[in-house]
Scaffold this active site. Sequence first.
Site, short mmCIF file in Angstrom:
data_model
loop_
_atom_site.label_atom_id
_atom_site.label_comp_id
_atom_site.label_asym_id
_atom_site.label_seq_id
_atom_site.Cartn_x
_atom_site.Cartn_y
_atom_site.Cartn_z
N TYR A 53 27.18 45.91 44.42
CA TYR A 53 28.37 46.70 44.13
C TYR A 53 27.99 48.12 43.69
CZ TYR A 53 31.34 42.50 44.20
OH TYR A 53 32.01 41.36 44.56
N PRO A 214 43.02 38.10 45.43
CA PRO A 214 44.23 37.31 45.24
C PRO A 214 45.50 37.99 45.74
CG PRO A 214 43.50 38.25 43.15
CD PRO A 214 42.40 38.50 44.15
N LEU A 215 45.47 39.31 45.87
CA LEU A 215 46.63 40.04 46.40
C LEU A 215 46.39 40.48 47.85
CD1 LEU A 215 47.69 42.28 43.37
CD2 LEU A 215 48.24 39.88 43.86
N GLY A 221 51.14 42.66 46.62
CA GLY A 221 51.47 43.35 45.36
C GLY A 221 52.67 44.27 45.47
#
Length: 325
Positions: A53, A214-215, A221
């Site tokens: 990352y 998750p969205l 969203g």
Amino acid sequence: MEYTHLGRTGLRVSRLCLGTMNFGPHTEEPDAHRIMDLAHDAGINFFDTANTYGRSVGKGRTEQIIGSWFAQGGGRREKTVLATKLYGEMGEGDWPNQGKLSALNIRRAVDASLKRLGTDYIDLYQMHHVDRAAPWEEIWQAMEVLVAQGKIVYVGSSNFAGWHIARAQEAARARNFLGLTSEQSLYNLLERSVELEVLPAAEAYGLGVIPWSPLHGGLLGGVLRKEREGVRRLTGRAAETLAARREQLEAYEDFAAELGADPGDIALAWLLTRPAVTAPIIGPRTAEQLHAAVRSLELTLDQKSLARLDELFPGHQPAPEDYAW
């Protein structure tokens, strides 16, 4: 904040996991530090990162930001269940053994992550992907050494198929090793394929499931409302997905309005009702986005609402019933 055990372990983690992928490329270090402090204030003790990352500003940058936050003291490290990952190539060029899951890279990668994170142990060390060339005997031997050295506590997987989980666990069982304690998978209302075999495997072997995205990149969203308000306009694959599933998302946002809830809250609350799910990963870029995600814990979906979501976003039965008699 609610807490639950990570799979079959005695480790207790918050029902939301703070994802840090934006730290560095999209969120500056001081803002990232503030978000992590606010996460602790909200009771979130579970943080997820990866050695790769920070790619656009330098691989490893996100771990460095977390490390500088730990260095401020105040119990920050002790209060945090820290999860990071290995697999991705960390070196420059095509020189071999700078990624994946050889025993050599596992040894090198954990030491490099520990240095960047400024800590002497990692709570959950996750394999970011399957390495089909590395035998499980090699992987587990290397992980056993890290546990014995006190460098890691638990081992997890990410993006594994159900049969990969089964194979890993049977190999670990033969060595009298705990094996995997968690699986991090793409899972949300728009993408439910893990219900076929990954979730059943996780349940059978006692793994906690940690859903990422998750969205679904923001599509769950309230993307259509934000589009109308001129707040957000998608490009690339997200725009293509939106175009293909606009009617479905319109019905979803209408349903959210009927419930008087934010679409993003519903998507997170739904995941928290799913079998084996421990904690969805939220990836706030700002403090406001963090507060919005925490709000989802206050939402309870009744059976009627869950049934309506299944109508809007049909899921899967476990295999083979999903596709056979």
